[in-house]
Design an enzyme around this catalytic site. Structure first.
Site, PDB file in Angstrom:
ATOM      1  CG  ASP A  39      -5.306  -5.974 -37.221  1.00 15.77           C
ATOM      2  OD1 ASP A  39      -4.525  -6.854 -37.119  1.00 15.77           O
ATOM      3  OD2 ASP A  39      -5.933  -5.308 -36.492  1.00 15.77           O
ATOM      4  CD  GLU A  82      -4.919  -7.273 -28.790  1.00 11.95           C
ATOM      5  OE1 GLU A  82      -5.476  -7.438 -28.017  1.00 11.95           O
ATOM      6  OE2 GLU A  82      -5.351  -7.170 -29.976  1.00 11.95           O
ATOM      7  CG  HIS A  90      -2.731  -6.231 -34.137  1.00 17.59           C
ATOM      8  ND1 HIS A  90      -3.530  -7.167 -34.521  1.00 17.59           N
ATOM      9  CD2 HIS A  90      -2.809  -6.009 -32.936  1.00 17.59           C
ATOM     10  CE1 HIS A  90      -4.188  -7.397 -33.379  1.00 17.59           C
ATOM     11  NE2 HIS A  90      -3.597  -6.878 -32.494  1.00 17.59           N
TER      12      HIS A  90
HETATM   13  C1  ACM Z   1      -7.378  -3.292 -29.051  1.00 15.28           C
HETATM   14  O1  ACM Z   1      -8.556  -3.425 -28.831  1.00 15.28           O
HETATM   15  N1  ACM Z   1      -6.593  -3.998 -29.193  1.00 15.28           N
HETATM   16  C2  ACM Z   1      -6.807  -1.999 -29.157  1.00 15.28           C
END
Ligand code: ACM
Length: 371
Positions: free
Chosen positions: A34, A169, A106
Site C-alpha cells: 500500500d 481508489e 495505493h
Molecule cells: C477498499 O476498502 N479500498 C477496498
C-alpha cells in the site's frame, strides 16, 4: 488482513491463522502492499522492501482531526521464506492465502522505491498518513512488465488460484496531467483514463491467465470495462458484485456496511479509535452473501463473503483480535449457513462456549455482554 498499513510479524500472523481456521474460515487475503508500506520480498526488485517497507513516522489520530505524527519509524516485511512458511502453515489448516499486490493506485511505497514507476517523475517518500493518495503507477509498457515480474515471483510463492491486484481508489489526476500517459492513451486507441486502467488490469489478467491463475480485484475494475477473466470483490456496496455476476463473472461480497470489521462495533464512546462506520455483530450476521437481485443461476457466481480488517488504526495483535472477534465468527456462520437455517439467537447462545475457548487461548475478543 492489511499488513501494509501496519506490519504484523510472522508469528502473530500464524496465531491469527489458527484463530480463523478455528472458525472454519478457509481464505485469508493478505493485503501486502500500500502507500504506507511494501511487505513482501521481491528478489528482482530489492528496493521494494529496502526502501518501500519503511516509513519514517505515522500520523496519530484521525486525519481530519489531527496533524500530529508519532515520530517513530515503522517497518517490516515478509521474506520469501516467511511467505512459504505462512502459506504452508495456513494450508495445513485448510486456509488458502490470497496475496494482494495493489495497482495502479495505493502504490506510493513502490514508487518511493522506484520513482520511474510513478506518473510525475517526482521522488516520493513512503506514506505516513491515511487516505487515498493521488500517486499512481504510470501505465507504460515498462511498468506493466515490472509488475508482471512482481506477479511472477508472487505466483511462485502462493499456490492458490486467485491473485488479487487491488484496483481500488486510483485517482486519475496524475494521468490527466501527464503528456506521456495521454500519448499512451491515444497510441492504444483508448477513450479515457478509465479505459487506461481497464487496459492495465487486462494486461495483468492476460499474464495471470497464461500462468493458470485467476485475477481478482476490487469493484473499481469494472470501470472502463472488466477484464475477461476477472473476479470482482464488491466493497462499495453490492452493485459491483451484482453487475459482475450478471455479466457471468465470479464475485466475492465484502460491502462496507456489513463486512468492514475495521468499523466500530458499538456506540460506546470508550471503543478504541476506529476508522469510522458502525458494523455491530448482529449486522454482520444478518448479511446475506447472495444478493436478492440475482437469479439462482447468477447467484452461483457468488464465491463467498469476506470480512475486511484494514489496519490504519490497528497497530497491535490485541487490537486486531478485538476487531476480529466475535465478528469473524458471524462472517463464517452467515457465509456457510443456508439462509433458512440462520438463527441469531442460537448463534449468540453458542458464542458463549466460543468465548470460553477464546478466553482459554488468551484471545482479546469483545465480550457479548459488553455494552
Ligand atoms: C477498499 O476498502 N479500498 C477496498
Amino acid at each position: 488482513v492489511d499488513v501494509g498499513r501496519h506490519f504484523m510479524p510472522k508469528e502473530r500472523l500464524l496465531k491469527f491463522i489458527d484463530l480463523i481456521a478455528m472458525q472454519k474460515i478457509n481464505t485469508l487475503q493478505l493485503h501486502l502492499t500500500d502507500d504506507q508500506g511494501w511487505r513482501i520480498e521481491i528478489k528482482k526488485y530489492p528496493k521494494l522492501t529496502e526502501i518501500g517497507s519503511k516509513r519514517k513516522q505515522t500520523r496519530l489520530g484521525h486525519e481530519r482531526q489531527s496533524k500530529e505524527f508519532d515520530g517513530k519509524p515503522h517497518g517490516g516485511f515478509f521474506t520469501q521464506q516467511d511467505i512459504r512458511e505462512i502459506v504452508a502453515y495456513a494450508r495445513e489448516r485448510f486456509v488458502n492465502v490470497v496475496p494482494e499486490i495493489e495497482m495502479p493506485g495505493h502504490a506510493t511505497a513502490a514508487i518511493a522505491a522506484y520513482p520511474e514507476l510513478g506518473s510525475t517523475g517526482k521522488q516520493l517518500e513512503v506514506g505516513t498518513y491515511w487516505g487515498v493518495y493521488k500517486s499512481i503507477f504510470n501505465p507504460s509498457e515498462r511498468t506493466i512488465l515490472f509488475l508482471q515480474d512482481v506477479l511472477g515471483e508472487v505466483i511462485e510463492l502462493f499456490p492458490g488460484r486467485f491473485i488479487h491486484v487491488g484496483g481500488d481508489e486510483a485517482p486519475k489526476d496524475e494521468w490527466k496531467a501527464s503528456p506521456q500517459v495521454q500519448a499512451r492513451i491515444k497510441e492504444l486507441g483508448l477513450k479515457d483514463e478509465a479505459e487506461m486502467q481497464s487496459y492495465f488490469i487486462r494486461r495483468m489478467d492476460q499474464f495471470l491467465t497464461s500462468r493458470g491463475r485467476r485475477l481478482i480485484g476490487w469493484d473499481e475494475i469494472l470501470e472502463g470495462g472488466l477484464a475477461p477473466g476477472a473476479t470482482v470483490m464488491s466493497w462499495r456496496g453490492t452493485e459491483g458484485g451484482i453487475a459482475a455476476a450478471k455479466a457471468g463473472h465470479d464475485v466475492v461480497m465484502t460491502p462496507t456496511d456489513y463486512l468492514y470489521l475495521d468499523y466500530y462495533q458499538s456506540k460506546d464512546p470508550q471503543e478504541p479509535l476506529a476508522i469510522g462506520g458502525f458494523v455491530p455483530l448482529e449486522k454482520v450476521y444478518a448479511y446475506e452473501p447472495v444478493p436478492a437481485e440475482l437469479t439462482p443461476e447468477q447467484g452461483k457466481r457468488v464465491l463467498g463473503a469476506q470480512g475486511n480488517l484494514w489496519t490504519e488504526y490497528i497497530r497491535t495483535t490485541q487490537h486486531l483480535e478485538y476487531m476480529a472477534f466475535p465478528r469473524l465468527a458471524a462472517v463464517a456462520e452467515m457465509t456457510w449457513t443456508p439462509k433458512q437455517s440462520k438463527d441469531l439467537a442460537s448463534f449468540k447462545e453458542r458464542l458463549k462456549a466460543q468465548e470460553e475457548r477464546w478466553r482459554a487461548l488468551g484471545v482479546n475478543f469483545r465480550p457479548l455482554g459488553k455494552r
